[in-house]
Design a protein around this motif. Structure first.
Motif, mmCIF file in Angstrom:
data_model
loop_
_atom_site.group_PDB
_atom_site.id
_atom_site.type_symbol
_atom_site.label_atom_id
_atom_site.label_comp_id
_atom_site.label_asym_id
_atom_site.label_seq_id
_atom_site.Cartn_x
_atom_site.Cartn_y
_atom_site.Cartn_z
ATOM 1 N N VAL A 294 -37.953 -102.726 27.413
ATOM 2 C CA VAL A 294 -39.412 -102.687 27.448
ATOM 3 C C VAL A 294 -39.822 -101.235 27.282
ATOM 4 N N LEU B 110 -41.578 -105.542 24.143
ATOM 5 C CA LEU B 110 -40.222 -106.018 24.444
ATOM 6 C C LEU B 110 -39.459 -106.066 23.142
ATOM 7 N N LEU C 254 -39.188 -108.382 31.187
ATOM 8 C CA LEU C 254 -40.594 -108.074 30.940
ATOM 9 C C LEU C 254 -41.445 -108.400 32.160
ATOM 10 N N THR D 232 -40.852 -105.808 34.862
ATOM 11 C CA THR D 232 -41.400 -104.506 34.492
ATOM 12 C C THR D 232 -42.913 -104.482 34.587
ATOM 13 N N PHE E 287 -47.407 -102.428 25.687
ATOM 14 C CA PHE E 287 -45.981 -102.444 25.995
ATOM 15 C C PHE E 287 -45.275 -103.411 25.063
ATOM 16 N N VAL F 231 -49.373 -106.656 25.555
ATOM 17 C CA VAL F 231 -47.927 -106.885 25.524
ATOM 18 C C VAL F 231 -47.567 -107.442 24.151
#
Length: 308
Positions: free
Chosen positions: A135, A106, A176, A179, A104, A83
């Motif tokens: 996201v 944000l 976030l 998700t 991923f 992330v």
């Protein structure tokens, strides 16, 4: 899930905290190396680095994630996901592909508008009425990956980059967490970004911060709010001891007409190339931020004064 978190500034702390609160295993936190901060210019860890250390989460601060040893160390974490929130480095494919589910990100805009380094500031400076957080699944391109989830946020008329930053950080952290929970349990369908409306939020350059009073009041007001609190749009005020730099941290549009830079009343209403702005909060060089009325009690600025 077993996650590596890559982030650096305050904006990313809320997102990391949300993932910790959701019960994910944070295998490692990556952040930019400690940098000189404060008057003493001592090396200090980034906000994300400090947060992780306080909670006993392992931290790595690589100069480059492209270094072979860093790619190897990242792959060895055996992650479910990576992330990324305002990390400050572009990740190579070998890093993006290492986690089981990929990486991923944000991002603080409604993509493809304001890809890049300064989406919050640029949205205000451009006069956008709305922005948001999204996201996305990361790809090698800069903020070009397909979007998994988004939330829209209205930009208020007295919004500054600082207030919008704080609101988007909280909204983004919650988005976030939701998700990533969906990614873990059922997967989320990613939607490719629109092919039109692409803009880039270039890094703020120091030379942009000086106020040019011959610009329109709308442009100046947006610059003041978009660069507040940092780096701060500034002008020069002539005093008995010479010119001093003053940052304008908050303003609003008002009616007024005069030569650009001319103060039109005793309350810091300043004429622009077209229209006028009322300065509501300022910061004299070497001093702290002050509301305009407090500033004027110590440093009166009479009508007719010319600001440079």
């Amino acid at each position: 899930m077993r996650i590596a978190f890559l982030g650096t500034p305050d904006f990313a702390v809320a997102a990391l905290d949300a993932l910790v609160a959701a019960g994910h295993e944070i295998a490692c936190v990556y952040s930019q190396p400690p940098a000189p901060r404060g008057r003493g210019q001592a090396l200090k860890p980034s906000p994300v680095h400090a947060y992780a250390e306080e909670r006993g989460i392992p931290v790595r601060t690589p100069v480059s994630m492209r270094a072979p040893e860093e790619i190897e160390a990242f792959a060895a974490l055996n992650l479910d996901a990576g992330v990324v929130v305002a990390f400050g480095q572009i990740l190579p494919a070998a890093v993006l592909d290492a986690p089981r589910l990929g990486c991923f990100n944000l991002h603080a805009s409604l993509l493809p508008r304001w890809r890049g380094a300064a989406p919050i500031q640029r949205a205000i400076m451009a006069g956008d009425k709305v922005t948001g957080v999204e996201v996305m699944q990361m790809t090698e391109g800069l903020d070009e990956g397909p979007v998994l989830a988004s939330e829209t946020v209205r930009i208020d008329t007295l919004e500054t980059a600082g207030t919008l930053h704080d609101r988007l950080a909280q909204v983004g952290a919650a988005l976030l967490a939701r998700t990533m929970a969906e990614v873990e349990t059922s997967g989320v369908r990613a939607t490719p970004q629109a092919s039109e409306g692409e803009t880039y939020a270039k890094k703020i350059r120091p030379k942009e911060a000086r106020i040019r009073w011959d610009r329109t009041a709308e442009e100046i007001d947006r610059k003041i709010r978009g660069l507040s609190p940092f780096p701060g749009a500034w002008f020069e005020l002539t005093t008995a001891k010479g010119p001093v730099r003053v940052k304008a941290l908050l303003s609003r549009l008002e009616d007024g007409d005069g030569a650009p830079g001319q103060v039109l009343d005793d309350g810091l209403l300043v004429a622009c190339g077209e229209g006028a702005v009322r300065l509501l909060r300022v910061q004299r060089e070497g001093k702290g931020p002050q509301d305009a009325d407090v500033f004027l009690r110590g440093s009166p600025v009479a009508a007719g004064t010319a600001l440079a």
